[in-house]
Design an enzyme around this catalytic site. Structure first.
Site, mmCIF file in Angstrom:
data_model
loop_
_atom_site.group_PDB
_atom_site.id
_atom_site.type_symbol
_atom_site.label_atom_id
_atom_site.label_comp_id
_atom_site.label_asym_id
_atom_site.label_seq_id
_atom_site.Cartn_x
_atom_site.Cartn_y
_atom_site.Cartn_z
ATOM 1 N N GLY A 140 0.798 -1.218 0.000
ATOM 2 C CA GLY A 140 0.000 0.000 0.000
ATOM 3 C C GLY A 140 0.832 1.270 0.000
ATOM 4 C CB CYS A 141 4.222 2.124 0.849
ATOM 5 S SG CYS A 141 3.772 2.122 2.587
ATOM 6 C CB ALA A 142 3.690 5.300 -3.847
#
Length: 140
Positions: free
Chosen positions: A47-49
């Protein structure tokens, strides 16, 4: 690791957004490097870019274990956010971690409002992962 109270005080003192972001980047520079062997897909925060890795350590001798965390990111600002998240949660009992509203702390420090949507989502993903792991330790 920089104590949370010091981070809160410093953010209150810095009224310019650019100064706050420079401070966040500086906190990230002080974060110890995570050994390459721990940068695995299991430790990667979904969920982290940016790439973010998080490792949880627990003193499992207790029904409410103390959790400590290691974290790392490949992006300067995100690495600083990781440092703040670790200051909020690391070294605390699992029951405290589950109850802590870290997003409220970030809001009060004036750090959340200027994050891009991707960074804010990544921050939420880090916090959710830590809280989920703390909740699992409480269940056993």
């Amino acid at each position: 690791m920089t104590p949370l109270a010091e981070i809160i005080d410093n953010c209150a003192y810095l009224d310019d957004w650019q100064d706050r972001m420079s401070y966040v980047i500086e906190l990230g520079r002080k974060l110890p490097d995570m050994p390459q062997a721990l940068r695995t897909s299991d430790n990667k925060v979904q969920g982290c870019a940016s790439q973010v890795w998080l490792v949880t350590h627990a003193n499992d001798d207790d029904s409410d274990p103390i959790l400590t965390f290691e974290g790392e990111s490949d992006a300067h600002i995100v690495r600083g956010l990781v440092a703040i998240v670790l200051s909020i949660f690391s070294g605390r009992p699992a029951s405290d971690i589950v109850k802590t509203d870290a997003l409220d702390l970030f809001t009060r420090m004036g750090l959340i409002e200027y994050l891009t949507a991707q960074r804010a989502n990544g921050l939420r993903s880090m916090i959710k992962r830590i809280k989920d792991e703390a909740a699992q330790k409480l269940v056993g």
